[in-house]
Write an enzyme that holds these catalytic residues in place. Structure first.
Site, mmCIF file in Angstrom:
data_model
loop_
_atom_site.group_PDB
_atom_site.id
_atom_site.type_symbol
_atom_site.label_atom_id
_atom_site.label_comp_id
_atom_site.label_asym_id
_atom_site.label_seq_id
_atom_site.Cartn_x
_atom_site.Cartn_y
_atom_site.Cartn_z
ATOM 1 N N TYR A 262 0.840 -1.207 0.000
ATOM 2 C CA TYR A 262 0.000 0.000 0.000
ATOM 3 C C TYR A 262 0.869 1.249 0.000
ATOM 4 O O TYR A 262 0.628 2.191 -0.739
ATOM 5 C CB TYR A 262 -0.913 -0.014 1.224
ATOM 6 C CG TYR A 262 -1.925 1.114 1.225
ATOM 7 C CD1 TYR A 262 -3.223 0.894 0.762
ATOM 8 C CD2 TYR A 262 -1.597 2.392 1.678
ATOM 9 C CE1 TYR A 262 -4.158 1.918 0.746
ATOM 10 C CE2 TYR A 262 -2.521 3.419 1.659
ATOM 11 C CZ TYR A 262 -3.799 3.179 1.200
ATOM 12 O OH TYR A 262 -4.716 4.194 1.182
ATOM 13 N N ALA B 138 0.834 14.412 -22.541
ATOM 14 C CA ALA B 138 0.385 13.064 -22.928
ATOM 15 C C ALA B 138 1.198 12.513 -24.099
ATOM 16 O O ALA B 138 1.464 11.315 -24.169
ATOM 17 C CB ALA B 138 -1.101 13.098 -23.296
ATOM 18 N N ASP C 243 1.028 19.771 -20.412
ATOM 19 C CA ASP C 243 0.094 18.657 -20.506
ATOM 20 C C ASP C 243 0.754 17.737 -21.530
ATOM 21 O O ASP C 243 0.666 17.964 -22.736
ATOM 22 C CB ASP C 243 -1.277 19.172 -20.979
ATOM 23 C CG ASP C 243 -2.327 18.080 -20.988
ATOM 24 O OD1 ASP C 243 -1.964 16.907 -20.763
ATOM 25 O OD2 ASP C 243 -3.514 18.390 -21.227
ATOM 26 N N PHE D 188 -7.047 20.593 -23.853
ATOM 27 C CA PHE D 188 -7.824 19.387 -24.162
ATOM 28 C C PHE D 188 -9.162 19.461 -23.411
ATOM 29 O O PHE D 188 -9.285 20.172 -22.420
ATOM 30 C CB PHE D 188 -7.010 18.161 -23.720
ATOM 31 C CG PHE D 188 -7.724 16.873 -23.958
ATOM 32 C CD1 PHE D 188 -8.014 16.462 -25.249
ATOM 33 C CD2 PHE D 188 -8.121 16.075 -22.900
ATOM 34 C CE1 PHE D 188 -8.685 15.266 -25.479
ATOM 35 C CE2 PHE D 188 -8.783 14.873 -23.127
ATOM 36 C CZ PHE D 188 -9.069 14.477 -24.416
ATOM 37 N N ASP D 189 -10.178 18.702 -23.878
ATOM 38 C CA ASP D 189 -11.518 18.936 -23.311
ATOM 39 C C ASP D 189 -11.663 18.602 -21.829
ATOM 40 O O ASP D 189 -12.332 19.330 -21.111
ATOM 41 C CB ASP D 189 -12.639 18.333 -24.175
ATOM 42 C CG ASP D 189 -12.424 16.890 -24.528
ATOM 43 O OD1 ASP D 189 -11.560 16.263 -23.899
ATOM 44 O OD2 ASP D 189 -13.116 16.378 -25.420
ATOM 45 N N LYS E 194 -1.422 7.488 -23.402
ATOM 46 C CA LYS E 194 -0.872 7.812 -24.716
ATOM 47 C C LYS E 194 0.599 7.368 -24.761
ATOM 48 O O LYS E 194 0.862 6.196 -24.925
ATOM 49 C CB LYS E 194 -1.025 9.320 -25.001
ATOM 50 C CG LYS E 194 -2.444 9.770 -25.358
ATOM 51 C CD LYS E 194 -3.436 9.673 -24.239
ATOM 52 C CE LYS E 194 -4.774 10.291 -24.523
ATOM 53 N NZ LYS E 194 -5.154 11.358 -23.615
ATOM 54 N N HIS F 11 -22.572 14.063 -27.222
ATOM 55 C CA HIS F 11 -22.077 13.204 -28.305
ATOM 56 C C HIS F 11 -21.881 11.746 -27.901
ATOM 57 O O HIS F 11 -21.937 10.862 -28.735
ATOM 58 C CB HIS F 11 -20.789 13.769 -28.923
ATOM 59 C CG HIS F 11 -19.715 14.070 -27.936
ATOM 60 N ND1 HIS F 11 -19.775 15.135 -27.062
ATOM 61 C CD2 HIS F 11 -18.538 13.439 -27.670
ATOM 62 C CE1 HIS F 11 -18.689 15.140 -26.314
ATOM 63 N NE2 HIS F 11 -17.920 14.130 -26.671
HETATM 64 C C1 PLP Z 1 -6.113 12.149 -23.018
HETATM 65 C C2 PLP Z 1 -5.702 13.489 -22.605
HETATM 66 C C3 PLP Z 1 -6.033 13.998 -21.341
HETATM 67 C C4 PLP Z 1 -6.925 13.252 -20.360
HETATM 68 O O1 PLP Z 1 -6.365 12.050 -20.004
HETATM 69 P P1 PLP Z 1 -7.220 10.749 -19.609
HETATM 70 O O2 PLP Z 1 -6.148 9.737 -19.370
HETATM 71 O O3 PLP Z 1 -8.093 10.427 -20.768
HETATM 72 O O4 PLP Z 1 -7.984 11.068 -18.390
HETATM 73 C C5 PLP Z 1 -5.567 15.254 -21.003
HETATM 74 N N1 PLP Z 1 -4.842 15.981 -21.855
HETATM 75 C C6 PLP Z 1 -4.499 15.524 -23.079
HETATM 76 C C7 PLP Z 1 -3.678 16.371 -23.986
HETATM 77 C C8 PLP Z 1 -4.934 14.274 -23.496
HETATM 78 O O5 PLP Z 1 -4.623 13.838 -24.717
#
Ligand code: PLP
Length: 460
Positions: A74, A219, A217, A126-127, A260, A452
């Site tokens: 843990y 990813a 950010d 990102f959204d 990603k 959507h």
């Molecule tokens: C996918 C993504 C996120 C969110 O990540 P999740 O793992 O889907 O929660 C945030 N920012 C970017 C640029 C992303 O591509």
């Protein structure tokens, strides 16, 4: 980039997952039953699934082996320290906080640092990131350069932030209203477009001049590093790891969706230099994500992430990966299908208004094209158009439509071969032949937010 026919995939296949071939009649029925929304299809009824590149990679043999080493303690698990050291080596950031996925890390960082009335300045959020900023009562501000919004362009770095706008916004708002600047690499929301090192360096200088930290950010930091190496003068001879390290050196922290470029099916993290920020973040990490050394993940997930992050900065892998995206874009362009150029790192974006010019925007041309792609070839893409982005103007009650109607074909990492890409291109040939008979769609059910995912349609 080398021509695609001069090399082959830099891996061989050790395990296979059969995928089902369906007939056009079956697909016509399934998509009707799904209310003409590909989110409602069962995954097994899809032949080539290009819905997302998130959490859909094939892990390597070494990652699968690493799962067995997962230490499920843990607190203080060995797997956490191994993961932390890999992240430290790439980013140079001292403090590393695991999270169950990218939005988990966003939740922790936004709660710790963002208050009502603040603004988060970035190239293009990102959204989910935008959602978390709004949930804090703050304003997400996109400062992408105008080039980034063009469909056709020869600009190599369409993800760059407008530096003059950044300077102006920081001056007008002042550092007390901007908890950090957030650069998304690659820029997901305009097609996985890269950000140049020069742009990052300048953005960092401007942010720091105003005493505002810079976060990434990140990813798709590995894909962005590959673009820098191959497109930005002065970086040809550097290793991808050196490029990533230089990029992170201009920042103060990052949030990452590991689904990603960490080549795993689930996971994420935040990392930072400053121990004050770290202390604020861990107050929220524990209630939201879990104890500091597991953050919503199993020890084995931390092992797979550590291994994925150690594998991803590889020239052969990234050339093949980004080369496959460009290959699909070229196949489509050669068939007269208009796509966003240059293609980005993780997917191909098709201009649905140009493919189906007879369908007016209130009848969802990109959704209609997504449906036809499934019917024609069993291929699942995703609509990025009126269904996803149209809003109602609160003052007039009128619908405000987005400028673009796009279908995104996101390519999972190390999953499909070039022959799958050929199949996708061939499906478009069939669609183009009968395009004038393709009808638009009308919504029969929609949820009040994020419609959507669950909207239902009928054919006009
Ligand atoms: C996918 C993504 C996120 C969110 O990540 P999740 O793992 O889907 O929660 C945030 N920012 C970017 C640029 C992303 O591509």
């Amino acid at each position: 980039m080398r021509p695609r026919n001069e090399y082959a995939e830099p891996y061989r296949i050790k395990m296979v997952e059969p995928i089902k071939m369906t007939t056009r009649e079956e697909r016509t029925r399934k998509i009707q039953e799904a209310g003409y929304n590909v989110f409602s299809l069962r995954g097994e009824d899809v032949y080539i699934d290009l819905l997302t590149d998130s959490g859909t990679p094939a892990m390597s043999d070494t990652q699968w082996a690493a799962l067995m080493r997962g230490d499920e303690a843990y607190a203080g698990s060995k797997s956490f320290y191994r993961f932390r050291d890999v992240v430290r080596n790439i980013t140079g950031y001292e403090y590393v906080i695991p999270a169950h996925q990218g939005r988990g890390a966003e939740h922790v960082i936004m709660t710790a640092l963002v208050k009502e009335g603040d603004a988060i300045l970035g190239n293009m959020h990102f959204d989910t990131t935008m959602g978390h900023i709004l949930l804090r009562g703050a304003e997400p501000v996109n400062l992408l350069r105008q080039e980034g919004y063009k469909i056709e362009s020869s600009e190599p770095f369409k993800g760059n932030i407008d530096l003059e706008a950044l300077e102006r916004e920081l001056e007008e708002r002042g550092p007390e209203k901007v908890p950090f600047v957030l650069i998304t690499v690659t820029c997901n929301s305009n097609g996985g477009q890269p950000v140049s090192m020069g742009n990052i360096r300048e953005a960092s200088r401007i942010a720091h001049k105003h005493n505002v930290p810079l976060f990434f950010d990140c990813a798709r930091f590995a894909e962005n590093s590959w673009f820098i190496k191959n497109r930005e003068p002065g970086y040809e001879k550097k290793s991808l790891l050196e490029i990533a390290q230089e990029m992170f050196s201009y920042g103060d922290g990052c949030i990452m969706s590991a689904k990603k470029d960490a080549l795993v099916n689930i996971g994420g993290f935040a990392a930072m230099r400053d121990d004050n920020i770290y202390r604020k973040a861990i107050e929220w990490e524990i209630p939201f994500e879990g104890y500091l050394t597991y953050g919503g993940l199993a020890g084995r997930d931390l092992e797979a992430m550590a291994q994925g992050l150690s594998e991803v900065l590889d020239d052969d892998y990234l050339e093949d990966r980004i080369g496959q995206v460009a290959y699909l874009a070229d196949l489509l362009l050669a068939r007269g299908v208009p796509v966003i150029t240059p293609s980005g790192g993780h997917g191909v974006y098709i201009d649905a208004k140009a493919v189906l010019p007879h369908i007016p925007q209130p009848q969802f041309p990109a959704q209609a094209l997504t449906v036809e792609l499934y019917v024609e070839g069993g291929v699942r893409g995703v609509e990025l158009g009126a269904c996803t982005f149209a809003r109602t103007d609160p003052a007039t009650g009128e619908t405000i439509y987005p400028e673009l109607e796009l279908v995104r074909l996101a390519i999972p990492r190390r999953v499909y071969t070039d022959r799958h890409m050929l199949c996708v291109a061939r499906a478009f040939e069939g669609i183009l032949e009968r395009r004038s008979s393709i009808r638009g769609l009308r919504i029969t059910y929609e949820a009040p937010v994020l419609r959507h995912f669950t909207a239902e349609f009928e054919r006009v």
